[in-house]
Design an enzyme around this catalytic site. Structure first.
Site, short mmCIF file in Angstrom:
data_model
loop_
_atom_site.label_atom_id
_atom_site.label_comp_id
_atom_site.label_asym_id
_atom_site.label_seq_id
_atom_site.Cartn_x
_atom_site.Cartn_y
_atom_site.Cartn_z
N ASN A 144 0.87 -1.17 0.00
CA ASN A 144 0.00 0.00 0.00
C ASN A 144 0.90 1.22 0.00
O ASN A 144 1.54 1.52 1.00
CB ASN A 144 -0.88 -0.03 1.26
CG ASN A 144 -1.72 1.23 1.42
OD1 ASN A 144 -1.77 2.07 0.51
ND2 ASN A 144 -2.37 1.36 2.57
N LYS A 188 0.02 4.23 -0.18
CA LYS A 188 -0.64 5.39 0.46
C LYS A 188 -0.45 6.63 -0.44
O LYS A 188 -0.45 6.49 -1.65
CB LYS A 188 -0.10 5.57 1.88
CG LYS A 188 -0.17 4.27 2.69
CD LYS A 188 0.11 4.43 4.15
CE LYS A 188 -0.02 3.06 4.83
NZ LYS A 188 0.13 3.13 6.28
N HIS A 224 -9.32 1.13 5.08
CA HIS A 224 -8.04 1.29 5.78
C HIS A 224 -8.24 2.24 6.96
O HIS A 224 -9.04 3.16 6.90
CB HIS A 224 -6.99 1.85 4.82
CG HIS A 224 -5.61 1.79 5.39
ND1 HIS A 224 -5.15 2.72 6.30
CD2 HIS A 224 -4.60 0.91 5.21
CE1 HIS A 224 -3.91 2.40 6.64
NE2 HIS A 224 -3.55 1.30 6.00
N GLU A 229 -6.58 4.61 7.98
CA GLU A 229 -6.37 6.03 7.66
C GLU A 229 -7.61 6.63 6.99
O GLU A 229 -7.91 7.80 7.18
CB GLU A 229 -5.11 6.18 6.79
CG GLU A 229 -3.86 5.94 7.64
CD GLU A 229 -2.68 5.33 6.90
OE1 GLU A 229 -2.67 5.34 5.66
OE2 GLU A 229 -1.77 4.82 7.60
N GLU A 248 -4.99 -5.03 10.58
CA GLU A 248 -3.96 -4.01 10.77
C GLU A 248 -4.22 -3.27 12.08
O GLU A 248 -5.05 -2.34 12.10
CB GLU A 248 -3.98 -3.01 9.61
CG GLU A 248 -3.68 -3.62 8.26
CD GLU A 248 -3.14 -2.58 7.29
OE1 GLU A 248 -2.04 -2.79 6.78
OE2 GLU A 248 -3.81 -1.55 7.07
N GLY A 261 2.96 2.13 10.80
CA GLY A 261 3.94 3.21 10.68
C GLY A 261 4.67 3.54 11.96
O GLY A 261 5.33 4.58 12.05
N SER A 285 3.82 -2.32 10.23
CA SER A 285 5.27 -2.38 10.49
C SER A 285 5.90 -3.72 10.10
O SER A 285 6.82 -4.18 10.76
CB SER A 285 5.58 -2.04 11.95
OG SER A 285 5.20 -0.70 12.24
P1 13P Z 1 3.36 0.24 7.56
O1 13P Z 1 3.83 -1.04 6.93
O2 13P Z 1 4.07 1.45 7.03
O3 13P Z 1 3.30 0.16 9.04
O4 13P Z 1 1.83 0.45 7.06
C1 13P Z 1 0.94 -0.61 7.16
C2 13P Z 1 -0.30 -0.24 6.43
O5 13P Z 1 -1.04 0.63 6.85
C3 13P Z 1 -0.58 -0.95 5.17
O6 13P Z 1 -1.88 -0.69 4.74
#
Ligand code: 13P
Length: 248
Positions: free
Chosen positions: A9, A11, A93, A95, A163, A169, A208
């Site tokens: 992803n 983002k 997601h 976010e 997740e 992150g 992560s």
């Molecule tokens: P990270 O791997 O950067 O922690 O992000 C995970 C994520 O949100 C994938 O959708």
């Protein structure tokens, strides 16, 4: 047997210059034995599909609208993603749930739209740090799973991504026991709802995932792959994760 899936992803990261990373990823993984998916910003979907040529790497969106077309400035529909060459779409997601207030009902409507357009949805869920601390992780994930997944979903048309919000992150990762507990719970909830087809759903872990922790996470029961954020941006980081999943 469920086919493993390594999904990236991107983002809100990436412009045309970053397609060089896709060329590097393809060079490092010329004949993958697992499914690979990259979900770039929508601006890059068509270019990524074109640039990967015949490589089996799948390209996906990061969100879609619940309607196929209409007066929704700034939004993108599932049929539009499909027409651009996308074959999957990430939905719900954390976010999106945080930044845009997306509810389980909205995520489910988007997942239905994706199904109608022939795009498997990668439906995301996970607890906050506060929910983990309060011991309500399974309540939260159970509610999101029930509310966000359409009744018509099948293992072939939907992927579940666990997740934990606090792991995204941050460099923090749940213990392997915690991952096993939630993935086992999701599988059991899918079985309650979908019967034997529950075995066909892929359940990804996200949050992560890095080259250094991928192998131990992929050894956990009911982890069928990963949804990777930061470490999917560079082939040098994503390829070792793909290798770990391929070997699992
Ligand atoms: P990270 O791997 O950067 O922690 O992000 C995970 C994520 O949100 C994938 O959708």
């Amino acid at each position: 047997m469920r086919r493993k899936l390594a999904a990236g992803n991107w983002k809100m990261n990436g412009t045309a210059a970053d397609l060089a990373e896709i060329a590097a990823l393809i060079a490092a993984n010329p004949a993958p034995t697992i499914d690979l998916l990259i979900c770039p910003p929508a601006t890059l979907i068509a270019q990524m599909v074109w640039s990967k040529k015949n490589h089996p790497l799948a390209v996906g969106g990061q969100d879609c609208h619940a309607k196929a077309a209409g007066a929704h400035t700034g939004d993108i529909s599932a049929p539009m993603l499909a027409a651009a060459g996308a074959s999957h779409v990430i939905l719900g997601h954390s976010e999106r749930r945080t930044d845009h207030g997306e509810t389980d009902a909205q995520v489910r409507a988007k997942a239905q739209a994706a199904l109608a357009a022939g795009l498997p949805g990668v439906i995301c869920m996970g607890e906050t740090r506060a929910a983990r601390a309060a011991g309500t992780t399974l309540d939260v994930v159970g509610r999101q799973l029930a509310g966000s997944t359409p009744d018509t979903a099948t293992g072939a048309t939907a992927v579940i991504a666990y997740e934990p919000v606090w792991a995204i992150g941050t460099g923090l990762v749940p213990t392997l026991e915690q991952i096993a507990e939630v993935h086992g719970f999701i599988r059991a909830e899918l079985a309650r709802r979908f019967g034997a087809d529950a075995q066909a759903f892929r359940i990804l872990y996200g949050g992560s995932v890095k080259p250094g922790n991928a192998a131990e996470i992929f050894a956990v029961a009911d982890v069928d792959g990963a949804l990777v954020g930061g470490a999917s941006l560079k082939s040098a980081d994503f390829s070792p994760i793909i290798a770990a999943l391929s070997a699992s």
